[in-house]
Design a protein around this motif. Structure first.
Motif, PDB file in Angstrom:
ATOM      1  N   ARG A 273       0.839  -1.194   0.000  1.00  0.00           N
ATOM      2  CA  ARG A 273       0.000   0.000   0.000  1.00  0.00           C
ATOM      3  C   ARG A 273       0.877   1.248   0.000  1.00  0.00           C
ATOM      4  NH1 ARG A 273      -5.374  -0.496   1.331  1.00  0.00           N
ATOM      5  NH2 ARG A 273      -6.073  -2.533   2.052  1.00  0.00           N
ATOM      6  N   PRO A 274       0.356   2.370  -0.517  1.00  0.00           N
ATOM      7  CA  PRO A 274      -0.977   2.564  -1.087  1.00  0.00           C
ATOM      8  C   PRO A 274      -1.073   2.191  -2.562  1.00  0.00           C
ATOM      9  CG  PRO A 274       0.148   4.650  -1.064  1.00  0.00           C
ATOM     10  CD  PRO A 274       1.083   3.658  -0.435  1.00  0.00           C
ATOM     11  N   PRO A 279      -4.803   4.023  -0.024  1.00  0.00           N
ATOM     12  CA  PRO A 279      -4.495   4.431   1.355  1.00  0.00           C
ATOM     13  C   PRO A 279      -5.576   3.973   2.320  1.00  0.00           C
ATOM     14  CG  PRO A 279      -5.347   6.295   0.120  1.00  0.00           C
ATOM     15  CD  PRO A 279      -5.226   5.174  -0.859  1.00  0.00           C
ATOM     16  N   ASP A 285      -2.923  10.369   4.939  1.00  0.00           N
ATOM     17  CA  ASP A 285      -1.908   9.970   3.953  1.00  0.00           C
ATOM     18  C   ASP A 285      -1.363  11.222   3.269  1.00  0.00           C
ATOM     19  OD1 ASP A 285      -0.599   8.994   1.525  1.00  0.00           O
ATOM     20  OD2 ASP A 285      -1.489   7.049   2.018  1.00  0.00           O
ATOM     21  N   SER A 286      -0.044  11.414   3.331  1.00  0.00           N
ATOM     22  CA  SER A 286       0.556  12.621   2.786  1.00  0.00           C
ATOM     23  C   SER A 286       0.497  12.671   1.264  1.00  0.00           C
ATOM     24  CB  SER A 286       2.019  12.713   3.237  1.00  0.00           C
ATOM     25  OG  SER A 286       2.760  11.597   2.767  1.00  0.00           O
ATOM     26  N   THR A 287       0.234  11.531   0.619  1.00  0.00           N
ATOM     27  CA  THR A 287       0.162  11.522  -0.846  1.00  0.00           C
ATOM     28  C   THR A 287      -1.238  11.811  -1.362  1.00  0.00           C
ATOM     29  OG1 THR A 287      -0.307   9.143  -1.011  1.00  0.00           O
ATOM     30  CG2 THR A 287       2.019   9.825  -0.895  1.00  0.00           C
ATOM     31  N   ARG A 341      -4.976  10.982  -5.470  1.00  0.00           N
ATOM     32  CA  ARG A 341      -3.543  10.687  -5.301  1.00  0.00           C
ATOM     33  C   ARG A 341      -2.733  11.775  -5.981  1.00  0.00           C
ATOM     34  NH1 ARG A 341      -0.170   5.058  -5.581  1.00  0.00           N
ATOM     35  NH2 ARG A 341       1.725   5.960  -4.672  1.00  0.00           N
TER      36      ARG A 341
END
Length: 475
Positions: A273-274, A279, A285-287, A341
């Motif tokens: 993952r992700p 995620p 999630d920073s992305t 994303r």
């Protein structure tokens, strides 16, 4: 006058005295044969030297006839001569066995020339001498440097590396194949016995089998694995590069992992993952980039594609906002929230992947009457609608019955299987892309579509909020 017997006795005594005196003066070597040299060419005491196998003296009896005196002269003042051993007694001497003498040696056969090329009787030396008749033996009988000349025979080629293949640049005609020659001219490397037709080709920068191709090893292009690399990057094909047998890498690391039981990005983890599965929490999630948009149009839940970048719908005022994990908006038209994303896509074909649509919805607007007599602050169609968007198309996921169906606070805790199974609570709605797996394999963005009811009875704009739960994501 003495008698005859007395004279004999006196003579014998004198002879004995002389012998005794001689013995006292020198010691004759203890060897077989009178005056013969010892095996080490020594003659013991008494001034004897070994000359041509005989113990003698240079100036006294027995006189050394053949010995060269100090100063390089003979006893008679003459000049010494050089003799050469002729062990096979063919009249021609051995250049490597010269004898410097004042007279012809008696202990070994000699001649005054050194023209023999084979003076060994045990090796047929009598067949080898200048102008001797050639024998069909692959040898130089006549000592002229040519083998078997004048005899009928075949064509042969020098084989100096003894690999059975001859040098085309060094031919010769002999009545039979000599040692060190071959009956073919097929060698392509005359100084390397490992290189010849039929040899095993190896990766060394050489044409080992003389087929005019270098390093064409049998394993060329066969599958191989490079243990120094990870994931799909370890897969390769055999190659010979710069004389070194290598496993040439076929696949470079992918930018992300897909759900295929392979380590696509070569980091030592498979289906991680992700990349594979998305995620687990969008807001943690920073992305992931989140946002929202007021579409200024009443879509009633039926759309022909994803909405974030759809220019067919204008951005209305006031604009929607996302603060923390709360999405806020106003007005009765459709509104869309997205979790996207930031670069790349998610592969949501991972087994048992679900979308946790967990959020609490509230609205400050008025109400309208549902057909069943209830009151609601949301438009009269099934909502919220979920859109899965990617480069391969989109999927529209709907719940057959409206989930926003109250004039009060509505808590939604829906776990949507991806893809929704037949007969499940969620279905794939109209206008969706037919290749479901193709869309799920590359999901760029998850969109949530809602539509509040019309303005309240007081004429103020309808306001709403969606407070997403921390587990909102793809566990």
């Amino acid at each position: 006058m003495p008698s005859t017997d007395r004279l004999v006795r006196l003579s014998l005594l004198a002879l004995g005295a002389c012998v005794a005196l001689a013995i006292a003066c020198y010691e004759v070597p203890r060897v077989d044969g009178y005056y013969s040299c010892n095996a080490d060419a020594e003659c013991g005491d008494g001034g004897f030297v070994c000359d041509d196998g005989v113990c003698c003296r240079e100036q006294e009896d027995p006189l050394c006839i053949g010995r060269v005196l100090d100063g390089g002269t003979c006893l008679d003042g003459g000049t010494p001569m050089t003799f050469f051993e002729d062990l096979d007694e063919d009249g021609f001497g051995n250049l490597t066995q010269p004898l410097y003498r004042c007279s012809p040696p008696q202990s070994v056969p000699t001649v005054t020339n050194s023209d023999d090329c084979n003076d060994n009787p045990a090796a047929g030396g009598r067949l080898f001498f200048p102008n001797a008749p050639e024998q069909c033996d692959g040898l130089d009988n006549s000592c002229d440097g040519v083998i078997d000349e004048g005899l009928d025979g075949g064509r042969y080629y020098r084989d100096q590396d003894n690999d059975g293949f001859g040098d085309p640049a060094q031919p010769g005609t002999f009545c039979q194949k000599p040692v060190g020659w071959a009956d073919n001219a097929q060698d392509c490397r005359v100084d390397n016995g490992a290189v010849h037709p039929g040899a095993l080709e190896v990766c060394n920068g050489l044409d080992d089998d003389c087929n005019l191709q270098t390093d064409d090893i049998p394993e060329l292009n066969q599958p191989c694995v490079d243990s120094s690399r990870l994931g799909v990057c370890a897969e390769g094909r055999r190659a010979c590069v710069g004389g070194k047998d290598t496993c040439r890498q076929l696949v470079n690391p992918a930018s992300q992992d897909t759900c295929n039981a392979k380590d696509d990005d070569c980091d030592g983890v498979t289906d991680e993952r992700p990349d594979c599965g998305g995620p687990t929490r969008f807001f943690a999630d920073s992305t992931v980039v989140v946002g929202a948009r007021h579409l200024n149009s009443a879509l009633n839940g039926v759309v022909g594609g994803c909405l974030k970048d759809n220019t067919a719908y204008t951005n209305a005022s006031p604009a929607d906002t996302v603060s923390g994990d709360v999405w806020s908006g106003s007005d009765q038209y459709s509104h869309v929230f997205w979790a996207e994303r930031d670069g790349g896509t998610w592969d949501l074909t991972r087994p048992q992947t679900t979308l946790k649509l967990w959020a609490t919805f509230t609205s400050s607007g008025g109400t309208y009457s549902n057909p069943d007599g209830g009151l609601n602050r949301w438009a009269s169609h099934s909502q919220p609608v979920v859109l899965l968007c990617g480069p391969g198309g989109f999927l529209r996921l709907v719940h057959p019955a409206p989930l926003l169906n109250s004039a009060g606070t509505v808590s939604i805790t829906q776990s949507i299987p991806l893809p929704p199974p037949d007969g499940g609570a969620w279905v794939i709605g109209a206008n969706s892309t037919s290749d479901v797996q193709g869309v799920l394999r590359q999901v760029k963005r998850v969109e949530v579509l809602v539509q509040p009811a019309a303005t309240s009875t007081t004429g103020t704009a309808v306001g709403f909020k969606a407070d997403f739960h921390p587990d909102f994501g793809l566990p």
